[in-house]
Design a protein around this motif. Structure first.
Motif, PDB file in Angstrom:
ATOM      1  N   ASN A 477      25.082  -7.205  28.180  1.00 12.15           N
ATOM      2  CA  ASN A 477      25.359  -6.325  29.316  1.00 12.15           C
ATOM      3  C   ASN A 477      24.338  -5.191  29.348  1.00 12.15           C
ATOM      4  O   ASN A 477      24.241  -4.418  28.398  1.00 12.15           O
ATOM      5  CB  ASN A 477      26.768  -5.734  29.203  1.00 12.15           C
ATOM      6  N   ASN A 478      23.611  -5.074  30.454  1.00 11.07           N
ATOM      7  CA  ASN A 478      22.567  -4.047  30.566  1.00 11.07           C
ATOM      8  C   ASN A 478      23.096  -2.633  30.352  1.00 11.07           C
ATOM      9  O   ASN A 478      22.432  -1.807  29.717  1.00 11.07           O
ATOM     10  CB  ASN A 478      21.928  -4.123  31.944  1.00 11.07           C
ATOM     11  N   GLY A 512      19.058  13.173  29.037  1.00 14.85           N
ATOM     12  CA  GLY A 512      19.458  12.939  27.647  1.00 14.85           C
ATOM     13  C   GLY A 512      20.236  11.667  27.401  1.00 14.85           C
ATOM     14  O   GLY A 512      20.704  11.439  26.276  1.00 14.85           O
ATOM     15  N   ILE A 513      20.387  10.828  28.417  1.00 13.50           N
ATOM     16  CA  ILE A 513      21.093   9.553  28.220  1.00 13.50           C
ATOM     17  C   ILE A 513      20.047   8.496  27.884  1.00 13.50           C
ATOM     18  O   ILE A 513      19.353   7.989  28.772  1.00 13.50           O
ATOM     19  CB  ILE A 513      21.883   9.148  29.478  1.00 13.50           C
ATOM     20  N   THR A 514      19.906   8.178  26.615  1.00 17.14           N
ATOM     21  CA  THR A 514      18.790   7.338  26.179  1.00 17.14           C
ATOM     22  C   THR A 514      19.217   5.980  25.627  1.00 17.14           C
ATOM     23  O   THR A 514      18.367   5.199  25.193  1.00 17.14           O
ATOM     24  CB  THR A 514      17.976   8.064  25.100  1.00 17.14           C
ATOM     25  N   TYR A 539      19.698  -0.763  23.718  1.00 15.27           N
ATOM     26  CA  TYR A 539      19.350  -0.105  24.979  1.00 15.27           C
ATOM     27  C   TYR A 539      18.987  -1.177  26.009  1.00 15.27           C
ATOM     28  O   TYR A 539      17.907  -1.723  25.990  1.00 15.27           O
ATOM     29  CB  TYR A 539      18.183   0.851  24.749  1.00 15.27           C
ATOM     30  N   ALA A 540      19.951  -1.451  26.879  1.00 15.36           N
ATOM     31  CA  ALA A 540      19.783  -2.428  27.964  1.00 15.36           C
ATOM     32  C   ALA A 540      19.489  -3.835  27.438  1.00 15.36           C
ATOM     33  O   ALA A 540      18.432  -4.407  27.701  1.00 15.36           O
ATOM     34  CB  ALA A 540      18.700  -1.988  28.936  1.00 15.36           C
ATOM     35  N   PHE A 553      20.517 -13.767  18.394  1.00  9.64           N
ATOM     36  CA  PHE A 553      19.344 -12.928  18.635  1.00  9.64           C
ATOM     37  C   PHE A 553      19.421 -12.373  20.055  1.00  9.64           C
ATOM     38  O   PHE A 553      19.693 -13.117  21.001  1.00  9.64           O
ATOM     39  CB  PHE A 553      18.057 -13.728  18.453  1.00  9.64           C
ATOM     40  N   ILE A 554      19.168 -11.059  20.197  1.00 11.92           N
ATOM     41  CA  ILE A 554      19.334 -10.380  21.478  1.00 11.92           C
ATOM     42  C   ILE A 554      18.108  -9.531  21.777  1.00 11.92           C
ATOM     43  O   ILE A 554      17.698  -8.702  20.961  1.00 11.92           O
ATOM     44  CB  ILE A 554      20.584  -9.480  21.464  1.00 11.92           C
ATOM     45  N   GLY A 555      17.523  -9.733  22.954  1.00 15.91           N
ATOM     46  CA  GLY A 555      16.405  -8.906  23.388  1.00 15.91           C
ATOM     47  C   GLY A 555      16.879  -7.501  23.714  1.00 15.91           C
ATOM     48  O   GLY A 555      17.804  -7.322  24.502  1.00 15.91           O
ATOM     49  N   ASN A 556      16.241  -6.513  23.104  1.00 21.30           N
ATOM     50  CA  ASN A 556      16.610  -5.103  23.303  1.00 21.30           C
ATOM     51  C   ASN A 556      15.647  -4.515  24.321  1.00 21.30           C
ATOM     52  O   ASN A 556      14.699  -3.820  23.963  1.00 21.30           O
ATOM     53  CB  ASN A 556      16.534  -4.363  21.966  1.00 21.30           C
TER      54      ASN A 556
END
Length: 657
Positions: A477-478, A512-514, A539-540, A553-556
């Motif tokens: 989920n992005n 500041g939402i990173t 992050y996304a 495995f998950i692309g960050n």
């Protein structure tokens, strides 16, 4: 007439003998065993043939001379698999080196000089690490052996025992630690060889739980994140700075100056039209296929764009598709998440609504015909029964090609779809679709779309979806729930949506939402088992893929790099990890903003560098210095860190073990 007949008979016989000799021509190998450039005498050298689906076969054995040399003559060319050489023990300057064991994996067409040393061992182990059982037992599928053996040359030239051309090229050398990691490992291996340091050699073997330098290196390759501090400390202790000097006492240069996050070895591959790859897929020949967002060299972004084509890489990573445009035509103009491979075809979907179809040699078969109106397209999947499914991201519908017939596409209306992005089909012919305009996954039996189930995810704008061997479903989920999103017009194109959302993300970063996004685990029957996995750590997230041991495995995407996570079978996870917990986070200068991760048949993990310089993508008038850098550069293969699978990905993941 009789003389003429005899003449032609003799010619045909000669041709037959010549052809037979060519096919059965023998190979000669002249092997030199070295450690830090010093010959290893009396080393036991064995010649092996790795064979698909069975144990390797030993073809020769002998000991090296005082000069560290041995020769194997009259070796027939391999019909399948590949040859490899292992050296064990021996003497250096009259001193026994019992723990020094080396490896050299050969190409099918290779003969002549072979060097077994530290670098040839490291370069041979990593691409095949997932196929090792014991010291000399390399086993796997035909494609696993093919891919693994062909990638050795990217790291090392085993004829000379020096670095391979790929790892030294301009896309790799100064962008990653791979060369320095290899040299640091080589120096550690030499503790058991020419360095003649029995105490530290024993420490190296103990830290890695190995039995020799060869098994020690294999253990590092498959779990490169373990014991990094201990290994680096051993290196700095065993190779100190000489008095008054600032270069350590090793000839393996350059080496690591700082503790690495891991000892993973990776190379970036490009060419053949590669630029901003979306989805990665392997076929049944070991070839990699990927649709590209944009054309390399163009100043493409989210305002103006020249769409990319389809890239095809050989099992060893060489580009087979044409430079710049890749395989194009058929009306294709940029490809996002839309790539799938069936038994005999490659399918891609374009931002402009076209479905392109190729055979496995890149020959054009399409465009595919769809009976009905469709909009901009995204994800594709091949079902076990041969059906090919396509997500119509713009018109909130699916397209199905029954039995993979690209001339008979039909629109399938499914209630609950909202900007469908990715699709996967399990072994029961249940279809799973992520809705990137919502917080749901839609689930339905292929023949009953009107009975679709909507599954709440605990995250927003889901992208990738993958199904493990037991039918469990993982979704990336992005965005996290409550994350401030921009409002996207109802029928905006996917490119318009990307632009609107990324601009909002950049504004949120200024506040500041990173970090945002998470992962959801769903049972085969549609029950949510875990929500908000990796919340605050990723992050996304984007693409999700499953290894042969069901780890994930998950692309960050915006975090750069990718995450390896414990899957549903906790017995196969390391160090007592639980389902949904991070095993390791992989990062490197060659890894950019990642969409997809994908496993090959040898257990190597591939990552798609989809985006790079984000201002070049979103600015209406981008900086000219970076205007061609918006899309990501190349695809990266990370060697040996996953369990092998059987490709192509049709239905649930299939393990090759």
């Amino acid at each position: 007439m009789k003389n003429t007949f005899i003449y032609w008979f003799i010619c045909l016989l000669a041709l037959s003998l010549t052809t037979s000799a060519a096919w059965s021509s023998d190979q000669k190998f002249s092997i030199t065993v070295l450690s830090a450039g010093i010959p290893v005498s009396n080393a036991e050298v064995t010649l092996w043939q790795a064979q698909p689906e069975t144990k390797p076969k030993m073809l020769g054995q002998g000991s090296t001379t005082k000069a560290g040399q041995i020769q194997f003559d009259t070796v027939p060319a391999p019909v399948s698999g590949f040859y490899y050489l292992i050296s064990k023990g021996g003497e250096i300057d009259g001193v026994d080196v019992p723990n020094y064991a080396g490896l050299a994996v050969l190409r099918a067409d290779q003969q002549g000089a072979v060097t077994i040393n530290e670098l040839s061992t490291i370069g041979s182990v990593w691409p095949l690490a997932g196929l090792f059982a014991e010291d000399q037992n390399i086993t796997g599928s035909a494609n696993g052996l093919l891919i693994g053996s062909q990638h050795v040359q990217n790291l090392v030239d085993v004829s000379t025992g020096t670095f391979g051309a790929t790892v030294l090229n301009g896309s790799n050398l100064t962008f990653s630690e791979t060369v320095a990691r290899m040299n640091t490992l080589a120096a550690l291996m030499s503790l058991c060889g020419a360095r003649n340091d029995p105490s530290n050699c024993e420490k190296f073997i103990d830290i890695t739980a190995g039995k020799s330098t060869l098994t020690a290196l294999r253990n590092i390759a498959v779990r490169p994140y373990l014991n990094t501090k201990e290994l680096f400390a051993l290196f700095t202790t065993a190779f100190p700075y000489p008095d008054g000097e600032e270069r350590r006492s090793t000839n393996f240069l350059p080496y690591l100056s700082y503790v690495p996050d891991d000892f993973a070895l990776m190379v970036r591959l490009s060419g053949g039209g590669t630029y901003s790859p979306g989805r990665l897929m392997f076929d049944n020949r070991g070839q990699l296929w990927s649709g590209q967002n944009w054309m390399p060299g163009s100043q493409s972004g989210l305002s103006k764009a020249i769409g990319g084509g389809v890239v095809r890489l050989a099992p060893g990573g060489e580009a087979l598709s044409p430079p710049l445009v890749g395989y194009n035509g058929q009306g294709l103009d940029g490809i996002g998440w839309g790539t799938t491979v069936s038994a005999d075809k490659v399918w891609v979907s374009s931002f402009n609504g076209t479905v392109g179809v190729f055979d496995l040699d890149g020959k054009v078969l399409g465009p595919a015909h769809v009976d009905g109106e469709n909009g901009a397209l995204q994800g594709l999947a091949t079902a076990p029964n041969g059906d090919v499914w396509v997500c119509d991201n713009q018109l909130n519908q699916l397209i199905r090609f029954p039995k993979g017939d690209h001339t008979k596409g039909e629109v399938v209306n499914v209630p609950g779809l909202k900007r469908p992005f990715a699709v996967a089909v399990d072994n029961r012919n249940v279809v799973w679709v992520t809705n990137n305009g919502s917080i749901t996954v839609t689930r339905f039996l292929a023949g009953q779309p009107d009975q679709a189930q909507q599954i709440q995810l605990g995250g927003m704008a889901p992208r990738g979806v993958a199904i493990d061997s037991s039918g469990h479903v993982w979704v990336g989920n992005n965005f996290s729930m409550g994350y401030p999103l921009a409002k996207v017009p109802e029928k905006a194109s996917i490119i318009e949506e990307f632009k609107i959302n990324i601009e909002k993300v950049l504004k949120n970063e200024q506040q500041g939402i990173t970090k945002t996004g998470n992962v959801t685990l769903i049972s085969p029957d549609g029950a949510v088992l875990q929500k908000q996995v990796l919340e605050g750590e990723i992050y996304a997230p984007w693409g999700v893929s499953i290894a042969g041991d069901d780890t994930v495995f998950i692309g960050n995407f915006l975090g750069t790099g990718f995450i390896h996570m414990c899957g549903t079978n906790e017995k196969l996870c390391p160090d007592g990890k639980k389902t949904g917990e991070i095993i390791h986070y992989y990062r490197s200068g060659v890894l950019q903003e990642s969409t997809d991760t994908m496993l090959d048949d040898a257990g190597n993990v591939w990552m798609a560098n989809n985006w790079d310089v984000i201002p070049a993508l979103v600015d209406d008038n981008p900086d000219r210095r970076t205007a061609t850098m918006g899309g990501g550069t190349g695809m990266v293969v990370i060697y040996g860190i996953g369990a092998p699978v059987i490709n192509p990905l049709i239905g649930q993941v299939r393990s090759s073990n």
